[in-house]
Design an enzyme around this catalytic site. Structure first.
Site, PDB file in Angstrom:
ATOM      1  N   GLU A   1       6.711   9.575  -6.744  1.00  0.00           N
ATOM      2  CA  GLU A   1       6.926   8.404  -5.884  1.00  0.00           C
ATOM      3  C   GLU A   1       7.461   7.188  -6.641  1.00  0.00           C
ATOM      4  OE1 GLU A   1       3.512   6.268  -4.177  1.00  0.00           O
ATOM      5  OE2 GLU A   1       2.254   7.825  -5.048  1.00  0.00           O
TER       6      GLU A   1
ATOM      7  N   SER B   1      -0.937   0.957   0.708  1.00  0.00           N
ATOM      8  CA  SER B   1      -2.379   1.038   0.995  1.00  0.00           C
ATOM      9  C   SER B   1      -3.140   0.435  -0.182  1.00  0.00           C
ATOM     10  CB  SER B   1      -2.813   2.494   1.173  1.00  0.00           C
ATOM     11  OG  SER B   1      -2.045   3.115   2.178  1.00  0.00           O
TER      12      SER B   1
ATOM     13  N   SER C   1       0.505  -0.645  -6.892  1.00  0.00           N
ATOM     14  CA  SER C   1       0.919  -0.194  -8.228  1.00  0.00           C
ATOM     15  C   SER C   1       1.832  -1.247  -8.824  1.00  0.00           C
ATOM     16  CB  SER C   1       1.703   1.124  -8.147  1.00  0.00           C
ATOM     17  OG  SER C   1       0.819   2.216  -8.124  1.00  0.00           O
TER      18      SER C   1
ATOM     19  N   ARG D   1       3.906   2.446 -15.596  1.00  0.00           N
ATOM     20  CA  ARG D   1       2.959   1.854 -14.652  1.00  0.00           C
ATOM     21  C   ARG D   1       1.971   1.049 -15.494  1.00  0.00           C
ATOM     22  NH1 ARG D   1      -2.019   2.594 -12.140  1.00  0.00           N
ATOM     23  NH2 ARG D   1      -2.044   2.157  -9.903  1.00  0.00           N
TER      24      ARG D   1
END
Length: 369
Positions: free
Chosen positions: A134, A188, A191, A203
């Site tokens: 993703e 939701s 990140s 990340r």
């Protein structure tokens, strides 16, 4: 493993709350292609492009449609569709009813749901998912949409004078010298990525307090059912009835450390008082929830930017959809706490970049075939 660029072209991002779907509608179909085109494909195209709502919960964001794009030598329009992840099984059922599997297409999908629902796609609709990372998809999709622009307008915008509510103006801007950027993806959960080039990123961190938290708490506190309803309530509320401010503790500003009296000292801090609890409205609670979540994301993003020595902070994700309260709050927080050093940037297709990245991967894999 995919016939060369066979239609239909889709990309999907199956998130924790929403499924995002991009669909390319070719506009340059020749008479010969029209004759050869199977009825299934025609019916899918008609269904997707002639409706703006699907069932009770699916929506096509018509205002985001990208027109006259040329992709893989074909010209057409890119459509943006979303529906709640809770309706995923109905969507798979629709794929089965429209005999999607007969079209020899691979569905490129990203997001956690690509893993969660993989087996359902296979068993219910005889469809194989090509699962994609993703965060890869997010970045590729963002760079692509930024490069093609938004029907002649820039994709990116910021707020001028974010600290002045009267004169805070939305302004378009170009993402020149894009790298490095801090990319804050608010779905939701949240990140946060440090992006150095299109292929080099990491990340940095995240927080579980995201859009899902806002909506979940609002449903509990106010009895609302949808994101739209929660935001509508928040737009009418006053969070200072719920939050304890610096001035509620100091009687004014905390001057030594430059904290204004109007700054929040304790989110929901007034709610320990029964008297205060009895006097607030559901709208106040919705607004305080929105401000709490947004301020928390803003403060984590700012710390990451300082740590990573990155001055450009880009906010994306469906939490920002129809949510001017949060976009302006993030713009203000970045500007205020960094003393004007950091500018918050936003993008018009906020929640769709993962789906666009998956769509691009479909075309890439068909080129390789």
């Amino acid at each position: 493993y995919i016939l060369k660029c066979t239609f239909p072209w889709f990309g999907m991002d199956i998130g924790g709350t929403l499924v995002k779907l991009v669909y390319f509608e070719p506009k340059d179909i020749t008479a010969e292609e029209e004759l050869e085109e199977v009825e299934n494909l025609k019916s899918i195209r008609r269904y997707l492009t002639s409706n703006t709502a699907y069932g009770k919960t699916g929506v096509r964001d018509v205002h985001l449609e990208l027109r006259n794009l040329t992709i893989c030598g074909r010209t057409g329009n890119l459509h943006f569709i979303r529906f709640p992840t809770a309706a995923m099984h109905s969507f798979i059922q629709m794929g089965r009813d429209k005999h999607f599997s007969s079209l020899h297409t691979t569905l490129c999908a990203t997001g956690g749901g690509a893993y969660k629902f993989e087996n359902d796609f296979r068993t219910m609709a005889d469809l194989e998912l090509l699962k994609l990372d993703e965060l890869d998809c997010l970045i590729q999709g963002l760079l692509y949409i930024d490069s093609v622009g938004f029907n002649g307008h820039p994709e990116c915008y910021y707020f001028e004078n974010p600290s002045d509510t009267q004169n805070c103006i939305k302004r378009p801007c170009c993402l020149d010298n894009l790298f490095p950027m801090l990319l804050v993806n608010i779905g939701s959960g949240v990140s946060i990525l440090a992006v150095y080039t299109k292929d080099n990123y990491k990340r940095v961190t995240g927080t579980s307090l995201g859009g899902g938290t806002f909506l979940g708490l609002c449903c509990l506190l106010t009895g609302c059912e949808t994101f739209e309803e929660a935001l509508e309530m928040a737009s009418k509320g006053d969070s200072t009835n719920v939050d304890k401010l610096v001035k509620d503790i100091y009687g004014g500003d905390y001057q030594r450390f430059g904290l204004q009296g109007s700054a929040v000292a304790s989110s929901f801090g007034h709610m320990m008082s029964k008297e205060k609890r009895d006097s607030i409205s559901k709208e106040d609670l919705a607004r305080a929830t929105l401000v709490t979540i947004t301020n928390n994301i803003g403060s984590i993003a700012r710390m990451c930017a300082v740590n990573e020595k990155i001055e450009r902070v880009v906010f994306v994700g469906n939490f920002l959809r129809i949510n001017t309260v949060s976009t302006k709050l993030l713009a203000y927080a970045m500007d205020f706490w960094s003393k004007g050093q950091l500018r918050a940037l936003f993008l018009e297709h906020e929640g769709y970049f993962g789906a666009v990245g998956a769509f691009l991967e479909l075309l890439k894999s068909s080129d390789d075939a």
